[in-house]
Write a protein that holds these residues in place. Structure first.
Motif, PDB file in Angstrom:
ATOM      1  N   ALA A 102       0.852  -1.187   0.000  1.00  0.00           N
ATOM      2  CA  ALA A 102       0.000   0.000   0.000  1.00  0.00           C
ATOM      3  C   ALA A 102       0.888   1.236   0.000  1.00  0.00           C
ATOM      4  N   VAL A 103       0.800   2.006  -1.085  1.00  0.00           N
ATOM      5  CA  VAL A 103       1.574   3.241  -1.208  1.00  0.00           C
ATOM      6  C   VAL A 103       0.662   4.315  -1.773  1.00  0.00           C
ATOM      7  N   ALA A 104       0.510   5.432  -1.070  1.00  0.00           N
ATOM      8  CA  ALA A 104      -0.323   6.533  -1.548  1.00  0.00           C
ATOM      9  C   ALA A 104      -0.063   7.769  -0.695  1.00  0.00           C
ATOM     10  N   HIS A 127      -1.802  15.512   3.863  1.00  0.00           N
ATOM     11  CA  HIS A 127      -3.048  14.978   4.421  1.00  0.00           C
ATOM     12  C   HIS A 127      -2.850  13.541   4.889  1.00  0.00           C
ATOM     13  N   PHE A 128      -2.205  12.723   4.083  1.00  0.00           N
ATOM     14  CA  PHE A 128      -1.742  11.392   4.496  1.00  0.00           C
ATOM     15  C   PHE A 128      -0.614  10.967   3.555  1.00  0.00           C
ATOM     16  N   ASP A 129       0.214  10.044   4.037  1.00  0.00           N
ATOM     17  CA  ASP A 129       1.359   9.606   3.233  1.00  0.00           C
ATOM     18  C   ASP A 129       1.749   8.181   3.634  1.00  0.00           C
ATOM     19  N   VAL A 130       1.124   7.193   2.989  1.00  0.00           N
ATOM     20  CA  VAL A 130       1.447   5.792   3.256  1.00  0.00           C
ATOM     21  C   VAL A 130       2.671   5.423   2.408  1.00  0.00           C
ATOM     22  N   GLY A 131       3.763   5.185   3.069  1.00  0.00           N
ATOM     23  CA  GLY A 131       5.021   4.920   2.371  1.00  0.00           C
ATOM     24  C   GLY A 131       6.040   6.013   2.592  1.00  0.00           C
ATOM     25  N   SER A 132       5.593   7.103   3.207  1.00  0.00           N
ATOM     26  CA  SER A 132       6.482   8.214   3.587  1.00  0.00           C
ATOM     27  C   SER A 132       7.326   8.699   2.408  1.00  0.00           C
ATOM     28  N   SER A 233       0.397  -0.916  -9.069  1.00  0.00           N
ATOM     29  CA  SER A 233       0.945  -2.276  -9.079  1.00  0.00           C
ATOM     30  C   SER A 233       2.456  -2.204  -9.006  1.00  0.00           C
ATOM     31  N   THR A 234       3.054  -3.117  -8.274  1.00  0.00           N
ATOM     32  CA  THR A 234       4.505  -3.179  -8.218  1.00  0.00           C
ATOM     33  C   THR A 234       5.042  -3.864  -9.463  1.00  0.00           C
TER      34      THR A 234
END
Length: 237
Positions: A102-104, A127-132, A233-234
């Motif tokens: 999950a990256v966003a 606001h949000f950062d999944v994966g920094s 997708s990776t």
């Protein structure tokens, strides 16, 4: 004298006939018997030959059936192995899809309302950062993993203003565009979206291009100037 000779000859002839007739009959019977035995032996040999020939054909046919069965068994085994391999590949793909990292991110609150040509547009609120990956100090997003990404840009343009922009990377832009507001009386927000295949640790940012003079963006509590991205997708790079 002559009479005596005739009697002797008659007696001899009778003796000869009596002595030879049985011998002729026995020879004829033995000949017929031998002939029948020979015919029987020939017939038996013929039957034996035909039987052996039939057995040979049956044996060859059975060998052929066995060979076909072995071939069928081999094909069934190969088909089963291929099926198991296909199922395993599908299973691995499903598992890989279900375990996509999950990256966003989503950032808003534009820092400079009137950026100059070539300036990076910075969105100061994360606001949000999944994966920094997003840096709200310099406006640059760094991809944490290699993959297919989708990026979205929304800018709210002041009435009768325009601005050219790029969603840029170190390998060149992945989107170029222009936002403008020609309504005259109203300001408006416009959105642009693009996708790109990027490697891990690649940088993405919004670059301002030429624009109208004065303040180009407007902000208030009901609208956002924003920059967002998500990993679709990776991929292996």
């Amino acid at each position: 004298m002559k009479m005596l000779v005739k009697i002797v000859l008659l007696v001899a002839l009778c003796a000869f006939v009596n002595s030879t007739e049985p011998e002729c009959s026995r020879f004829h019977y033995e000949e017929k018997t031998l002939e029948k035995m020979i015919k029987t032996e020939i017939y038996v040999d013929k039957i034996k030959s035909e039987t052996e020939h039939m057995q040979q054909k049956m044996s060859e046919k059975m060998d052929g059936i066995q060979e076909d069965w072995k071939k069928t068994q081999l094909e069934l085994k190969e088909a089963n192995e291929d099926n198991e391999k296909a199922v395993e590949e599908i299973k691995n793909k499903v598992e890989s899809l279900s375990t996509v990292q999950a990256v966003a991110f989503l950032a808003h609150n534009i820092k400079n309302k009137g950026p100059s040509d070539g300036e990076t547009i910075v969105f100061s609120t994360t606001h949000f950062d999944v994966g920094s990956g997003y840096n709200n100090k310099n406006g640059t997003y760094t991809t944490p993993v290699a993959g297919i990404y989708m990026f979205t840009l929304q800018l709210c343009i002041t009435g009768r203003r325009y601005i050219y922009f790029e969603i840029d990377t170190e390998n060149g832009p992945i989107l170029k565009g222009c936002f403008n507001d020609d309504s005259g009386s109203y300001d408006g927000c416009q959105t642009a979206t693009t996708i790109a295949e990027l490697g891990a640790k690649e940088r993405v940012w919004i670059k301002s291009g030429s624009s109208s003079s004065g303040t180009d963006f407007w902000t208030q509590s009901t609208v956002w100037n924003s920059f967002s991205g998500v990993l679709i997708s990776t991929v292996t790079k």
